[in-house]
Write an enzyme that holds these catalytic residues in place. Sequence first.
Site, PDB file in Angstrom:
ATOM      1  NE  ARG A 182      36.548  40.954  46.566  1.00 18.81           N
ATOM      2  CZ  ARG A 182      35.847  42.099  46.480  1.00 18.81           C
ATOM      3  NH1 ARG A 182      36.040  43.038  47.349  1.00 18.81           N
ATOM      4  NH2 ARG A 182      34.980  42.269  45.515  1.00 18.81           N
ATOM      5  CE  LYS A 191      42.040  49.958  18.092  1.00 18.35           C
ATOM      6  NZ  LYS A 191      43.447  50.360  17.833  1.00 18.35           N
ATOM      7  NE  ARG A 215      38.131  37.384  37.530  1.00 24.37           N
ATOM      8  CZ  ARG A 215      37.644  37.629  38.752  1.00 24.37           C
ATOM      9  NH1 ARG A 215      36.832  38.656  38.952  1.00 24.37           N
ATOM     10  NH2 ARG A 215      37.973  36.867  39.765  1.00 24.37           N
ATOM     11  CG  HIS A 228      38.219  32.436  41.019  1.00 30.13           C
ATOM     12  ND1 HIS A 228      39.532  32.798  40.825  1.00 30.13           N
ATOM     13  CD2 HIS A 228      37.592  33.546  41.491  1.00 30.13           C
ATOM     14  CE1 HIS A 228      39.689  34.061  41.167  1.00 30.13           C
ATOM     15  NE2 HIS A 228      38.529  34.540  41.568  1.00 30.13           N
TER      16      HIS A 228
END
Length: 313
Positions: A51, A80, A101, A129
């Site tokens: 979402r 890496k 995020r 959030h």
Amino acid sequence: MENRSFVTIAEQSKEKILYLLEMAKEFEKKPNRRLLAEKVVATLFFEPSTRTRLSFETAANRLGARVIGFTDPKVTSSSKGETLKDTIMMVSNYADIIVMRHFLEGAALYASEVAPVPIVNAGDGANQHPSQTMLDLYSIYKTQGTLENLNIYLVGDLKYGRTVHSLLMAMRHFNPTFHFIAPKELQMPDEFKLYCDKHNINYTESSEFNDETIADADILYMTRVQRERFTDLMEYERVKDVYILRKDMLEHTRPNLRILHPLPRVNEIAYDVDDSPKAYYFQQAQNGLYARQAILCDVLGITLDEVKADTLK
């Protein structure tokens, strides 16, 4: 130069929150615009998302921006051994704004301190959030007609649930009464209860979840018990289905009650609830488009007056 990053809801004033909600309202009237034409938005998702990523990318596309980025860090140079700083600095060469995020708490704040372009926090670990909070606030405002003096029940995973942590901080401006309903293992962390005390936010705590305990709710905010946050899977199995909202539990609730959920759900809302007029979680997800359009524009310096003027075109 002013850092216009959107990292934490705790930094947003009441006036700024209401300003962004007004901007979201304008975007709901007219989602498709060219306000961000010639801009490039990078979406860096070091943690799975459906979402949030799709709504940010849709928001950028509907505003005329181009989108670059990744959804799996395994295909990037971080696999890496490239540091987060180097990844951020590299991507900053290509984009006007980075939506990120990350699984580590504080990663977005760190990125905002080193990046030459604005950072939008799309979730950092179990911390915050803030863009979800803006769509939650917009959903609450749309369904209740106000943000003031509401009874808000937070149910389920209050320990790891970054959405409820952010919502709690944002609502400090609006005199809410919170009701924390969680098993002992997933109770609201002490730091957030201390935050409530510091900001004179009323709250109660309980482990009981039934039709009587939710009867006075204006907003019932259900959360998923997040398997990915548990190091002990036995503990997860013990608490994952402890609270399940069923349609018959809504019989004696307030007419204005609306049920929110940041999604995805697992078992915590029975499917028969979907048919109730009090279920609002899918509309809530749709509101994410308008809220995130507002965030992208504000961070990139587009004003509410410019958005309103564009509506008239």
